[in-house]
Design a protein around this motif. Structure first.
Motif, PDB file in Angstrom:
ATOM      1  N   ASP A 353       0.822  -1.210   0.000  1.00  0.00           N
ATOM      2  CA  ASP A 353       0.000   0.000   0.000  1.00  0.00           C
ATOM      3  C   ASP A 353       0.856   1.260   0.000  1.00  0.00           C
ATOM      4  N   LEU A 354       2.095   1.148   0.466  1.00  0.00           N
ATOM      5  CA  LEU A 354       3.007   2.295   0.460  1.00  0.00           C
ATOM      6  C   LEU A 354       3.642   2.495  -0.903  1.00  0.00           C
ATOM      7  N   LEU A 355       3.585   1.463  -1.748  1.00  0.00           N
ATOM      8  CA  LEU A 355       4.234   1.508  -3.052  1.00  0.00           C
ATOM      9  C   LEU A 355       3.240   1.648  -4.198  1.00  0.00           C
ATOM     10  N   LEU A 356       2.067   1.049  -4.044  1.00  0.00           N
ATOM     11  CA  LEU A 356       1.073   1.030  -5.120  1.00  0.00           C
ATOM     12  C   LEU A 356      -0.179   1.770  -4.691  1.00  0.00           C
ATOM     13  N   SER A 357      -0.801   2.474  -5.612  1.00  0.00           N
ATOM     14  CA  SER A 357      -2.101   3.062  -5.337  1.00  0.00           C
ATOM     15  C   SER A 357      -3.138   1.955  -5.271  1.00  0.00           C
ATOM     16  N   THR A 358      -4.319   2.283  -4.783  1.00  0.00           N
ATOM     17  CA  THR A 358      -5.401   1.300  -4.707  1.00  0.00           C
ATOM     18  C   THR A 358      -5.723   0.747  -6.088  1.00  0.00           C
ATOM     19  N   ASP A 359      -5.762   1.620  -7.082  1.00  0.00           N
ATOM     20  CA  ASP A 359      -6.054   1.171  -8.450  1.00  0.00           C
ATOM     21  C   ASP A 359      -4.974   0.230  -8.957  1.00  0.00           C
ATOM     22  N   ALA A 360      -3.721   0.568  -8.716  1.00  0.00           N
ATOM     23  CA  ALA A 360      -2.629  -0.274  -9.192  1.00  0.00           C
ATOM     24  C   ALA A 360      -2.647  -1.640  -8.500  1.00  0.00           C
ATOM     25  N   TYR A 361      -2.940  -1.654  -7.218  1.00  0.00           N
ATOM     26  CA  TYR A 361      -2.955  -2.907  -6.452  1.00  0.00           C
ATOM     27  C   TYR A 361      -4.049  -3.850  -6.951  1.00  0.00           C
ATOM     28  N   TYR A 362      -5.266  -3.302  -7.127  1.00  0.00           N
ATOM     29  CA  TYR A 362      -6.401  -4.166  -7.467  1.00  0.00           C
ATOM     30  C   TYR A 362      -6.581  -4.378  -8.970  1.00  0.00           C
ATOM     31  N   PHE A 363      -6.179  -3.427  -9.778  1.00  0.00           N
ATOM     32  CA  PHE A 363      -6.377  -3.559 -11.221  1.00  0.00           C
ATOM     33  C   PHE A 363      -5.141  -4.086 -11.952  1.00  0.00           C
ATOM     34  N   ALA A 364      -3.957  -3.929 -11.358  1.00  0.00           N
ATOM     35  CA  ALA A 364      -2.734  -4.386 -12.024  1.00  0.00           C
ATOM     36  C   ALA A 364      -2.144  -5.625 -11.357  1.00  0.00           C
ATOM     37  N   LEU A 365      -1.947  -5.571 -10.034  1.00  0.00           N
ATOM     38  CA  LEU A 365      -1.323  -6.697  -9.331  1.00  0.00           C
ATOM     39  C   LEU A 365      -2.289  -7.862  -9.120  1.00  0.00           C
ATOM     40  N   PHE A 366      -3.499  -7.567  -8.649  1.00  0.00           N
ATOM     41  CA  PHE A 366      -4.438  -8.637  -8.311  1.00  0.00           C
ATOM     42  C   PHE A 366      -4.756  -9.579  -9.484  1.00  0.00           C
ATOM     43  N   PRO A 367      -5.059  -9.058 -10.683  1.00  0.00           N
ATOM     44  CA  PRO A 367      -5.378  -9.983 -11.778  1.00  0.00           C
ATOM     45  C   PRO A 367      -4.247 -10.972 -12.077  1.00  0.00           C
ATOM     46  N   VAL A 368      -3.009 -10.507 -11.981  1.00  0.00           N
ATOM     47  CA  VAL A 368      -1.859 -11.388 -12.254  1.00  0.00           C
ATOM     48  C   VAL A 368      -1.741 -12.458 -11.177  1.00  0.00           C
ATOM     49  N   VAL A 369      -1.818 -12.039  -9.902  1.00  0.00           N
ATOM     50  CA  VAL A 369      -1.715 -12.994  -8.796  1.00  0.00           C
ATOM     51  C   VAL A 369      -2.865 -13.999  -8.856  1.00  0.00           C
ATOM     52  N   GLU A 370      -4.054 -13.515  -9.171  1.00  0.00           N
ATOM     53  CA  GLU A 370      -5.229 -14.397  -9.245  1.00  0.00           C
ATOM     54  C   GLU A 370      -5.046 -15.462 -10.322  1.00  0.00           C
ATOM     55  N   GLN A 371      -4.538 -15.059 -11.478  1.00  0.00           N
ATOM     56  CA  GLN A 371      -4.311 -16.014 -12.561  1.00  0.00           C
ATOM     57  C   GLN A 371      -3.254 -17.051 -12.186  1.00  0.00           C
ATOM     58  N   ILE A 372      -2.180 -16.593 -11.560  1.00  0.00           N
ATOM     59  CA  ILE A 372      -1.115 -17.514 -11.159  1.00  0.00           C
ATOM     60  C   ILE A 372      -1.633 -18.500 -10.110  1.00  0.00           C
ATOM     61  N   ALA A 373      -2.325 -17.978  -9.087  1.00  0.00           N
ATOM     62  CA  ALA A 373      -2.833 -18.834  -8.014  1.00  0.00           C
ATOM     63  C   ALA A 373      -3.848 -19.840  -8.549  1.00  0.00           C
ATOM     64  N   THR A 374      -4.672 -19.408  -9.495  1.00  0.00           N
ATOM     65  CA  THR A 374      -5.661 -20.319 -10.088  1.00  0.00           C
ATOM     66  C   THR A 374      -4.973 -21.493 -10.767  1.00  0.00           C
ATOM     67  N   GLY A 375      -3.825 -21.227 -11.375  1.00  0.00           N
ATOM     68  CA  GLY A 375      -3.077 -22.284 -12.024  1.00  0.00           C
ATOM     69  C   GLY A 375      -2.600 -23.365 -11.068  1.00  0.00           C
ATOM     70  N   PHE A 376      -2.552 -23.045  -9.789  1.00  0.00           N
ATOM     71  CA  PHE A 376      -2.147 -24.023  -8.777  1.00  0.00           C
ATOM     72  C   PHE A 376      -3.336 -24.504  -7.946  1.00  0.00           C
ATOM     73  N   GLY A 377      -4.542 -24.284  -8.479  1.00  0.00           N
ATOM     74  CA  GLY A 377      -5.736 -24.802  -7.823  1.00  0.00           C
ATOM     75  C   GLY A 377      -6.279 -23.956  -6.692  1.00  0.00           C
ATOM     76  N   VAL A 378      -5.769 -22.730  -6.542  1.00  0.00           N
ATOM     77  CA  VAL A 378      -6.275 -21.843  -5.491  1.00  0.00           C
ATOM     78  C   VAL A 378      -7.523 -21.130  -5.999  1.00  0.00           C
ATOM     79  N   ASP A 379      -8.596 -21.176  -5.225  1.00  0.00           N
ATOM     80  CA  ASP A 379      -9.844 -20.522  -5.618  1.00  0.00           C
ATOM     81  C   ASP A 379      -9.636 -19.013  -5.740  1.00  0.00           C
ATOM     82  N   SER A 380     -10.258 -18.412  -6.759  1.00  0.00           N
ATOM     83  CA  SER A 380     -10.108 -16.967  -7.000  1.00  0.00           C
ATOM     84  C   SER A 380     -10.546 -16.140  -5.792  1.00  0.00           C
TER      85      SER A 380
END
Length: 445
Positions: A353-380
């Motif tokens: 939160d000190l490095l990324l704005s709210t938009d950057a965290y949820y619109f840029a970082l989250f989609p990537v992490v969600e896709q990666i985690a899904t690939g390992f069977g982690v629920d979105s």
């Protein structure tokens, strides 16, 4: 250039633009994805299809934001929360610990409209004179308000959940319901923290000033005119509707009840709520339009950001960039770490939160992490809850949050000292909530 490389560059450019603060989120999330899609060989016709698909996935969230912001803005205008806040201030009666607890409760009530700016506008002017007269550290005021407001920021009409729901393409109230226990636990933890820090502050005051001076300050507070004044802006004093207090309270509770039940979409619930609120509080058409116009800027700003994010997400999904990024990252991540990536990002949520704005965290970082985690069977949803809970507590400590600068301006305090005073406690609170969420099954490992 590969799709994953172009997608990664798009995300980096968007994050850099959002952090720089030199362009609006709309500009940051519209131009780079379009340019990237063109470089990847897609036509304007295809980009148009991506846009339509992306906007379709977020339109319900955008509508909900528009009417939710207007609804709670009207509730603030008519003074729904004023009596409750004033009563809490009066009940504190100069007791250090009680003042600390009341600060948390006032912030919880004030944040019901989902706006951090209005929360600080309500709490800081009302409570800062109390803190000064009692010789309490004003940075404690910011810490308690920031923590309580962040917990309440998990509401569906606040920003983070709306952004997350947009990315996942689900109804925001469905996303919110499992977080209600976390919110309740979070408020209780904030009250406990207020008691502990209040007791610490009391010992500091007695050590530095002596009990007699504390007693004298307490007597001044009880007669201090600032402690029981209305928090509504002076120019809007004529908008209050004290005779309709219970009518408005019932209306607000009914709208929130409908949201929790999920009987109708959130946007429709707030649309109906706005219509009834305008009708009962402002029978005159001119007054109704004035209220809509007063809150339209903030409502449309949030909605336009959500729609711009729809384009960004539509392009990343439609072109296959998001999937390509996830696949490439998975191929280089150690097998032991990858299945727990969502937990790791959640643990680092407050520093992010000190490095990324709210938009950057949820619109840029989250989609990537969600896709990666899904690939390992982690629920979105587990990824979403981990990143929300881990990050959201730090919202009002971050220098990237405009509401924090408003609070600092109102109180005359410094960002550096606010960070030093609050960051440890806020990060600790986020880790405790993250652990609780895992233990009760909200987040699955």
């Amino acid at each position: 250039m590969s799709l994953s490389l172009i997608g990664f560059i798009i995300i980096l450019v968007i994050v850099a633009l959002l952090i720089s603060g030199k362009v609006t989120p709309i500009v940051a999330m519209v131009l780079p994805p379009i340019i990237g899609a063109l470089l990847a060989g897609f036509t304007f016709s295809e980009i148009g299809t991506f846009f339509e698909d992306g906007v379709a996935s977020v339109i319900s969230v955008a509508v909900m934001f528009i009417f939710a912001i207007i609804f709670f803005g009207i509730m603030q205008d008519v003074g729904l929360f004023d009596p409750m806040i004033n009563k809490m201030v009066a009940l504190s009666k100069g007791n250090i610990v009680i003042v600390s607890v009341v600060t948390v409760l006032i912030a919880v009530v004030a944040q019901l409209d989902g706006s951090g700016a209005s929360t600080f506008l309500i709490t800081v002017p009302a409570l800062l004179p109390v803190y000064k007269r009692l010789k309490m550290n004003p940075y404690l005021l910011l810490l308690l308000v920031a923590g309580a407001a962040s917990i309440m920021n998990m509401l569906p009409w606040a920003g983070p959940l709306g952004r997350t729901a947009s990315v996942l393409g689900i109804d925001v109230t469905d996303l919110w319901r499992p977080l209600i226990p976390i919110q309740l636990i979070g408020v209780v933890l904030m009250i406990v923290l207020a008691v502990l820090l209040g007791m610490r502050e009391q010992r500091r005051i007695i050590k530095n000033y002596g009990s007699l001076e504390v007693a004298a300050a307490t007597e001044q507070v009880e007669s201090d005119p600032y402690t029981d004044n209305s928090n509504a802006p002076t120019e809007e004093g004529n908008l209050t509707r004290p005779k309709l207090l219970w009518v408005n309270a019932i209306l607000a509770l009914a709208v929130i009840g409908v949201l929790v039940s999920g009987i109708i979409p959130a946007g429709l619930a707030f649309m109906i709520g706005v219509s009834i609120a305008l009708l009962i509080n402002f029978p005159n058409v001119k007054d109704q339009m004035a209220r809509i116009q007063a809150h339209a800027p903030s409502a449309l700003t949030m909605a336009s950001i959500i729609l711009a994010a729809g384009l960004f997400l539509g392009i990343l999904n439609g072109t296959g960039m998001l999937t390509a990024i996830a696949n490439d990252v998975v191929s280089v991540l150690p097998g032991v770490i990858a299945p727990y990536l969502h937990i790791i990002i959640g643990i680092l949520g407050v520093p992010f939160d000190l490095l990324l704005s709210t938009d950057a965290y949820y619109f840029a970082l989250f989609p990537v992490v969600e896709q990666i985690a899904t690939g390992f069977g982690v629920d979105s949803l587990s990824t979403a809850y981990s990143m929300i809970i881990g990050n959201i507590v730090g919202t009002f400590v971050s220098p990237l949050a405009p509401a924090v600068w408003l609070a600092l301006g109102l109180s005359g305090l410094e960002m550096g000292r606010h960070l030093r005073y609050s960051l440890f406690w806020m990060w600790g609170l986020s880790l405790v909530l993250l652990t609780i969420a895992i233990l009760i099954g909200t987040i699955q490992i």
